[in-house]
Motif scaffolding. Structure first.
Motif, PDB file in Angstrom:
ATOM      1  N   SER A  67       1.000  -1.314   0.139  1.00  0.00           N
ATOM      2  CA  SER A  67      -0.080   0.068   0.130  1.00  0.00           C
ATOM      3  C   SER A  67       0.768   1.158  -0.044  1.00  0.00           C
ATOM      4  O   SER A  67       2.049   1.502   0.739  1.00  0.00           O
ATOM      5  N   ASN A  68       0.552   2.263  -0.828  1.00  0.00           N
ATOM      6  CA  ASN A  68       1.095   3.581  -0.813  1.00  0.00           C
ATOM      7  C   ASN A  68       2.563   3.419  -1.343  1.00  0.00           C
ATOM      8  O   ASN A  68       3.429   4.489  -1.101  1.00  0.00           O
ATOM      9  N   VAL A  69       2.950   2.372  -1.913  1.00  0.00           N
ATOM     10  CA  VAL A  69       4.307   2.256  -2.545  1.00  0.00           C
ATOM     11  C   VAL A  69       4.649   2.994  -3.684  1.00  0.00           C
ATOM     12  O   VAL A  69       3.511   3.441  -4.545  1.00  0.00           O
ATOM     13  N   GLN A  70       5.670   3.746  -4.073  1.00  0.00           N
ATOM     14  CA  GLN A  70       6.257   4.296  -5.238  1.00  0.00           C
ATOM     15  C   GLN A  70       6.788   3.317  -6.054  1.00  0.00           C
ATOM     16  O   GLN A  70       8.188   3.091  -5.696  1.00  0.00           O
ATOM     17  N   ALA A  71       5.950   2.488  -6.876  1.00  0.00           N
ATOM     18  CA  ALA A  71       6.834   1.281  -7.448  1.00  0.00           C
ATOM     19  C   ALA A  71       6.870   1.584  -9.079  1.00  0.00           C
ATOM     20  O   ALA A  71       6.587   0.712 -10.116  1.00  0.00           O
ATOM     21  N   GLU A  72       6.928   2.628  -9.709  1.00  0.00           N
ATOM     22  CA  GLU A  72       7.249   3.165 -10.988  1.00  0.00           C
ATOM     23  C   GLU A  72       8.121   2.158 -11.649  1.00  0.00           C
ATOM     24  O   GLU A  72       9.211   2.238 -10.959  1.00  0.00           O
ATOM     25  N   GLY A  73       7.718   1.514 -12.955  1.00  0.00           N
ATOM     26  CA  GLY A  73       8.806   0.572 -13.700  1.00  0.00           C
ATOM     27  C   GLY A  73       8.993  -0.484 -13.067  1.00  0.00           C
ATOM     28  O   GLY A  73       9.982  -1.212 -13.250  1.00  0.00           O
ATOM     29  N   ALA A  74       8.436  -0.891 -11.677  1.00  0.00           N
ATOM     30  CA  ALA A  74       8.665  -2.207 -10.909  1.00  0.00           C
ATOM     31  C   ALA A  74       8.285  -3.567 -11.765  1.00  0.00           C
ATOM     32  O   ALA A  74       7.327  -3.299 -12.719  1.00  0.00           O
ATOM     33  N   ILE A  75       8.955  -4.526 -11.709  1.00  0.00           N
ATOM     34  CA  ILE A  75       8.569  -5.795 -12.538  1.00  0.00           C
ATOM     35  C   ILE A  75       8.186  -6.891 -11.613  1.00  0.00           C
ATOM     36  O   ILE A  75       8.940  -7.260 -10.531  1.00  0.00           O
ATOM     37  N   ASN A  93       4.225   2.429 -15.381  1.00  0.00           N
ATOM     38  CA  ASN A  93       5.021   1.480 -16.288  1.00  0.00           C
ATOM     39  C   ASN A  93       5.433   0.212 -15.686  1.00  0.00           C
ATOM     40  O   ASN A  93       6.673  -0.022 -16.038  1.00  0.00           O
ATOM     41  N   SER A  94       4.754  -0.341 -14.802  1.00  0.00           N
ATOM     42  CA  SER A  94       5.038  -1.634 -14.255  1.00  0.00           C
ATOM     43  C   SER A  94       4.903  -2.841 -14.957  1.00  0.00           C
ATOM     44  O   SER A  94       3.715  -2.712 -15.814  1.00  0.00           O
ATOM     45  N   MET A  95       5.503  -3.931 -14.959  1.00  0.00           N
ATOM     46  CA  MET A  95       5.048  -4.966 -15.575  1.00  0.00           C
ATOM     47  C   MET A  95       4.397  -6.107 -14.492  1.00  0.00           C
ATOM     48  O   MET A  95       5.078  -6.549 -13.468  1.00  0.00           O
ATOM     49  N   LEU A  96       3.242  -6.564 -14.794  1.00  0.00           N
ATOM     50  CA  LEU A  96       2.496  -7.546 -13.945  1.00  0.00           C
ATOM     51  C   LEU A  96       1.981  -8.556 -14.829  1.00  0.00           C
ATOM     52  O   LEU A  96       1.047  -9.399 -14.524  1.00  0.00           O
ATOM     53  N   VAL A 110      -2.405   3.888  -9.041  1.00  0.00           N
ATOM     54  CA  VAL A 110      -2.172   4.470 -10.672  1.00  0.00           C
ATOM     55  C   VAL A 110      -1.267   3.336 -11.234  1.00  0.00           C
ATOM     56  O   VAL A 110      -0.341   2.747 -10.732  1.00  0.00           O
ATOM     57  N   LEU A 111      -1.703   3.073 -12.243  1.00  0.00           N
ATOM     58  CA  LEU A 111      -1.518   1.646 -13.209  1.00  0.00           C
ATOM     59  C   LEU A 111      -1.481   2.164 -14.362  1.00  0.00           C
ATOM     60  O   LEU A 111      -1.618   1.435 -15.482  1.00  0.00           O
ATOM     61  N   VAL A 112      -0.973   3.546 -14.725  1.00  0.00           N
ATOM     62  CA  VAL A 112      -0.887   4.179 -16.029  1.00  0.00           C
ATOM     63  C   VAL A 112       0.155   3.277 -16.821  1.00  0.00           C
ATOM     64  O   VAL A 112       1.332   3.151 -16.434  1.00  0.00           O
ATOM     65  N   GLU A 113      -0.003   2.886 -17.953  1.00  0.00           N
ATOM     66  CA  GLU A 113       0.795   1.979 -18.728  1.00  0.00           C
ATOM     67  C   GLU A 113       1.584   0.840 -18.306  1.00  0.00           C
ATOM     68  O   GLU A 113       2.537   0.449 -18.716  1.00  0.00           O
ATOM     69  N   ALA A 114       0.792   0.331 -17.364  1.00  0.00           N
ATOM     70  CA  ALA A 114       1.142  -1.017 -16.738  1.00  0.00           C
ATOM     71  C   ALA A 114       0.810  -2.182 -17.711  1.00  0.00           C
ATOM     72  O   ALA A 114      -0.140  -2.168 -18.271  1.00  0.00           O
ATOM     73  N   LEU A 115       1.656  -3.110 -17.691  1.00  0.00           N
ATOM     74  CA  LEU A 115       1.445  -4.374 -18.625  1.00  0.00           C
ATOM     75  C   LEU A 115       0.792  -5.500 -17.967  1.00  0.00           C
ATOM     76  O   LEU A 115       1.373  -5.867 -16.703  1.00  0.00           O
ATOM     77  N   ASP A 130      -6.572   3.927 -11.744  1.00  0.00           N
ATOM     78  CA  ASP A 130      -6.442   4.497 -12.947  1.00  0.00           C
ATOM     79  C   ASP A 130      -5.676   3.656 -13.784  1.00  0.00           C
ATOM     80  O   ASP A 130      -4.364   3.352 -13.473  1.00  0.00           O
ATOM     81  N   PHE A 131      -6.308   3.058 -15.017  1.00  0.00           N
ATOM     82  CA  PHE A 131      -5.348   2.030 -15.811  1.00  0.00           C
ATOM     83  C   PHE A 131      -5.179   2.804 -17.281  1.00  0.00           C
ATOM     84  O   PHE A 131      -5.242   2.047 -18.374  1.00  0.00           O
ATOM     85  N   THR A 132      -5.133   4.172 -17.245  1.00  0.00           N
ATOM     86  CA  THR A 132      -4.932   4.763 -18.464  1.00  0.00           C
ATOM     87  C   THR A 132      -3.819   4.049 -19.178  1.00  0.00           C
ATOM     88  O   THR A 132      -2.575   4.111 -18.639  1.00  0.00           O
ATOM     89  N   ASP A 133      -4.092   3.776 -20.639  1.00  0.00           N
ATOM     90  CA  ASP A 133      -2.979   3.054 -21.376  1.00  0.00           C
ATOM     91  C   ASP A 133      -2.298   1.991 -20.978  1.00  0.00           C
ATOM     92  O   ASP A 133      -1.096   1.407 -21.353  1.00  0.00           O
TER      93      ASP A 133
END
Length: 166
Positions: A67-75, A93-96, A110-115, A130-133
């Motif tokens: 919860s409340n992590v900053q995990a931009e680009g995490a895999i 930009n994370s990969m899930l 925030v799941l913007v551009e997540a895979l 937010d699943f934008t893109d």
């Protein structure tokens, strides 16, 4: 060997192995990525941490608190993430992909551009997410749209709109 030659050698070795100020400055703002690949982290608490570009691939993350992590680009690829808590997390930009997200809580995330390709999204809690893109397949979108509601508190984006729900 005279003392000047010895001093020059010692100085050269110090310069060779001493971290540069530029590298130290870069790590201050962008630390090297953390790697938790193949780890058993079930039930661990990472809440509120800075996990930008961290790698959790093929890890056991069941009941883990993100919860409340900053995990931009995490895999998170190929990980078991049943009942994980990502409430308020930033996973831009994370990969899930190929993860099991059954019962995971992504409320206000925030799941913007997540895979998400190949991910099991059964019973995910996504109010205000937010699943934008984000990259999802049609079946995933259909499943998520059944429970999609709310507006993300950080981005102001409507969850249904970000998923393209009809």
């Amino acid at each position: 060997m005279n003392w000047r030659h010895l001093a020059a050698t010692v100085l050269a070795l110090l310069l060779l192995f001493m971290p540069s100020p530029a590298l130290a400055q870069a790590y201050k703002y962008y630390p090297p990525p953390l790697s938790y690949s193949n780890a058993q982290l079930s039930g661990k608490d990472f809440s509120g941490q800075f996990l930008r570009t961290a790698e959790f691939s093929n890890a056991d993350l069941q009941f883990t608190n993100f919860s409340n992590v900053q995990a931009e680009g995490a895999i998170f690829s190929l990980s078991m993430m049943k009942d994980a808590n990502f409430h308020g997390a930033d996973l831009t930009n994370s990969m899930l992909e190929w993860t099991n997200l059954t019962n995971a809580d992504f409320t206000d995330a925030v799941l913007v551009e997540a895979l998400f390709l190949g991910a099991n999204v059964k019973n995910m809690k996504i109010t205000g997410a937010d699943f934008t893109d984000a990259i999802l397949d049609g079946d995933q979108i259909n499943k998520l749209c059944k429970n999609a509601s709310g507006v993300n508190s950080k981005t102001g984006v409507d969850t249904r709109e970000s998923l393209g729900c009809t």
